[in-house]
Design an enzyme around this catalytic site. Structure first.
Site, PDB file in Angstrom:
ATOM      1  CG  HIS A  99      -2.011  -1.052   1.098  1.00  0.00           C
ATOM      2  ND1 HIS A  99      -1.939  -2.254   1.789  1.00  0.00           N
ATOM      3  CD2 HIS A  99      -3.155  -1.107   0.382  1.00  0.00           C
ATOM      4  CE1 HIS A  99      -3.014  -2.984   1.502  1.00  0.00           C
ATOM      5  NE2 HIS A  99      -3.764  -2.319   0.649  1.00  0.00           N
ATOM      6  CG  ASN A 100       4.064   0.853  -2.354  1.00  0.00           C
ATOM      7  OD1 ASN A 100       3.398   0.908  -3.403  1.00  0.00           O
ATOM      8  ND2 ASN A 100       4.892  -0.148  -2.101  1.00  0.00           N
ATOM      9  CG  HIS A 139      -1.864   0.172  -4.163  1.00  0.00           C
ATOM     10  ND1 HIS A 139      -2.547  -0.778  -4.906  1.00  0.00           N
ATOM     11  CD2 HIS A 139      -2.787   0.729  -3.318  1.00  0.00           C
ATOM     12  CE1 HIS A 139      -3.810  -0.815  -4.528  1.00  0.00           C
ATOM     13  NE2 HIS A 139      -3.986   0.094  -3.567  1.00  0.00           N
ATOM     14  CG  HIS A 145      -6.915   4.413  -2.727  1.00  0.00           C
ATOM     15  ND1 HIS A 145      -5.942   4.542  -3.702  1.00  0.00           N
ATOM     16  CD2 HIS A 145      -6.863   3.118  -2.329  1.00  0.00           C
ATOM     17  CE1 HIS A 145      -5.354   3.382  -3.885  1.00  0.00           C
ATOM     18  NE2 HIS A 145      -5.886   2.500  -3.067  1.00  0.00           N
ATOM     19  CG  ASP A 146      -4.552   2.392   0.179  1.00  0.00           C
ATOM     20  OD1 ASP A 146      -5.374   2.338   1.109  1.00  0.00           O
ATOM     21  OD2 ASP A 146      -4.480   1.511  -0.704  1.00  0.00           O
TER      22      ASP A 146
END
Length: 326
Positions: free
Chosen positions: A86-87, A90, A126-127
């Site tokens: 989740h970086n 991504h 989003h992350d």
């Protein structure tokens, strides 16, 4: 710092290199069989900026381009390089999938300009500030975020809150050209709820509701448009399953590494180790992938492809990948 290590000269270079996307750029960035790892960090920022320009929403909404560059650079700096999956890589991959859906699925026929802007920006954000620990961990470990959002999806709330805070800074005010307060509220209504839709606890409820409205989809109905945008975002968040198998496999292994890091930390803290994060009990990675493809990803992409046939090829690639995992 708001510049996140990017100099004024670099930002100026990003502006000049991204202001005029070519037809070749659009074809490249719309490609379904996309491999984000072939682009370096600077090229990824150029790519995202060109996507925004290509949609035409920058001009129509009078988004100050210099502030958009500033904001994208800031967001990139808020993704952790130490997080295996989740970086920033991504985030860019997800944004590209959204752009591909917009272009190939002709989403301009369904969504308004401010909604398209919210959708693509939500994909980028989003992350944000994900540290590789899921909602369950934060609640079990009683972290500050876990306590703050005890009754809500922890990480999705955090991603929204941080994004809103950054957009509220004067140097990042992307909405300054929108004079109508109702239109600004409309942007945030979509932006926030699109990010919150990535909470997997409500995954099947989203699919069920989307399937119920597709037979009588009404683009004049704001709830219908929002649900379509949420489904696109959810599909983008799982788009690793629709990439070429080599890319999908690499991403799956990165995700597995992230899970196992969480499991190691849970064991170290003496709290219950999440089953999917326990490497001492893990089966072959293909088992977890097959379960995810069949029960989570396939129904989502099938529903999307049934509504927009131009996007049904995502399900075709997913099935090919599934056979490879088998």
């Amino acid at each position: 710092s708001s510049s996140c290590g990017v100099s004024a000269e670099q930002r100026a270079a990003f502006m000049s290199r991204s202001s005029s996307p070519t037809r070749s750029d659009l074809e490249e960035y719309s490609e379904r069989l996309f491999n984000v790892t072939t682009y370096n960090d600077d090229d990824r920022i150029i790519m995202i900026l060109k996507m925004f320009v290509s949609l035409g929403v920058i001009r129509k909404l009078q988004v100050p381009f210099q502030k958009l560059v500033q904001f994208i650079c800031t967001v990139r700096g808020c993704y952790s390089a130490d997080t295996p999956y989740h970086n920033w890589t991504h985030a860019v991959d997800v944004a590209q999938f959204v752009f591909s859906c917009v272009m190939r699925g002709r989403l301009r026929l369904y969504l308004q300009d401010v909604e398209l802007f919210a959708l693509l920006l939500a994909a980028v954000c989003h992350d944000i500030d994900h540290r590789g620990l899921n909602n369950s961990f934060h609640k079990k470990a009683k972290t500050a975020l876990g306590i703050l959002y005890e009754e809500r999806p922890v990480m999705e709330m955090h991603h929204c809150a941080l994004s809103i805070r950054l957009l509220g800074l004067p140097e990042n005010d992307l909405l300054e050209g929108i004079e109508n307060p109702a239109e600004k509220s409309h942007f945030f209504e979509f932006f926030i709820k699109i990010i919150l839709a990535t909470d997997m606890d409500k995954h099947f409820a989203f699919i069920k509701e989307f399937e119920e409205i597709t037979s009588n989809f009404d683009k004049r109905n704001e709830r219908h448009r929002l649900l379509l945008a949420q489904i696109i975002m959810k599909a983008a968040n799982m788009s690793n399953t629709t990439r070429p198998f080599e890319v999908a496999s690499d991403m799956a292994h990165s995700m597995s590494d992230e899970f196992f890091k969480q499991g190691d930390l849970e064991r170290q803290l003496g709290i219950e180790v999440t089953q999917s994060c326990d490497k001492s009990k893990a089966s072959h990675i293909s088992d977890a992938q097959l379960n995810f493809y069949e029960f989570f990803a396939a129904p989502l992409f099938t529903a999307l492809g049934n509504f927009i046939p131009a996007l049904a090829d995502n399900s075709d690639q997913l099935e090919k990948n599934k056979k490879q995992w088998e």
